[in-house]
Design a protein around this motif. Sequence first.
Motif: not given
Lengths: 271, 271
Positions: A126, A131, A136, A168-169, A171-177
């Motif tokens: 996080x 971010x 990113x 935003x946590x 997981x959201x950026x995990x999904x993005x990558x």
Amino acid sequence: MAEWAARLAGVRAVVLDISGVLYDSGGEGGGVPIPGSREAVRKLKASGLKLRFCTNETQATREKFVEKLQRLGFDILVSEVTAPAPAACRILKERNLRPHLLVHDGLVPEFDQLDKGNPNCVVLGEAADNFSYQNLNEAFRVLIGLENPILLSLGRGRYYKETDGLKLDVGVYMKALEYACDIQAEVVGKPSKMFFQSALAEMGVEPQQAIMIGDDIVNDVGGAQQCGMRALQVRTGKYRPCDEQHPEVTPDGYVNNLAEAVDIILKQLDK
Amino acid sequence: MAEWAARLAGVRAVVLDISGVLYDSGGEGGGVPIPGSREAVRKLKASGLKLRFCTNETQATREKFVEKLQRLGFDILVSEVTAPAPAACRILKERNLRPHLLVHDGLVPEFDQLDKGNPNCVVLGEAADNFSYQNLNEAFRVLIGLENPILLSLGRGRYYKETDGLKLDVGVYMKALEYACDIQAEVVGKPSKMFFQSALAEMGVEPQQAIMIGDDIVNDVGGAQQCGMRALQVRTGKYRPCDEQHPEVTPDGYVNNLAEAVDIILKQLDK
């Protein structure tokens, strides 16, 4: 008596989520204890039950985080806390991985002992303002340049609440990558089974001997149950009434807060 | 003769992707024409075939984008270009939606005519540096605060290449917000069927009368084929040799570049 309390036979250990169970984060001093939670932790420690804290906190090192909780009046030690960053460090060492970090500045010291030159994986935490589009892109370029891209994500949360609103946590950026590189991240932290198992191993108990208490219906309650543990949801922190109609997860029981949970557990086990 | 050229009977219209087919974007002057592509466009226009340009470009208004292409020497008019932002504007008007915009600064004027007060949807475009943590949190808070969250995404690309390296595209941030809010975005732009259909309607032809030429195996070739069109992939722009083993999409044919495609098509239709 609460229905779940009748099924506590065999419980020898309690696992506590921290944020939203012990305290609400944000604001001056870093947060506010939830009424009765400091006393509840003391009672658990005096009871002879094994106790472990299991958090997805990744904004600071475990040391700094525990210091803050101690300042807030909690009886808690670094050695009692299972957190994603130290778990990720163990994995990185075991697999000879050199991480590119996209995490909160406060978490960086957790990775001090690791070689970070010529990275062969990305560790995502996080990262709040870190971010940025540029950061990113950098993490993405590391991954897309690897023959076998490895992404370790410290949790898979969607969002969390701070005093100034929802954020935003990780997981959201995990999904993005994941989407950008067409890969699947490995999650280190709740609700990963491995993460709960390491907390149980620290206490030397089996899943059916432990009960988890958390405010997150998916990451705390669902994750612990998947691992074979019992789990209660507290009506504090990020709890929302609609959680009680969650399509996939049903807690073993609900309690208004940690203090109530501990009182019921200790009374029942005394019998 | 190329095998696909034997199956061109009935083709009356050509749809061209722009970036990676007409020119490579980035750098001084905003890009460099791909050799032979300017002449190829002129030949198509002289041939009597219907012609339309179909782009996912969302870094600038359609007017500014076409001006740039004209400066680069292309015979192209604003009225010949199908682009996501004008299509999104039509949708927003039809459905009485007031957008919160998370787009490139250069695209904002496309939405000048719309009421943006008290937003009831989010429009997401390729926003580059505007993809900050703060801006993404703001878009998220708009969505999570709506009873029926609507997210319009101007494309679903993963990444694109500029002179200074690979950059994350709008689809990555679409996935991020989809996960955060547990919703499905509506995609305006390639590969959406509706988007290709509006390009066909502009020309007054049926899908089987049109052939798409693009560099993107999924968004150009796959999208056009899904819509019932034929589609060629050029070996320019973001084309990669591994595209020729794509698990889901097989173009009707490959060509080295637009010039070759146009020469073969015109020769065949002359017969």
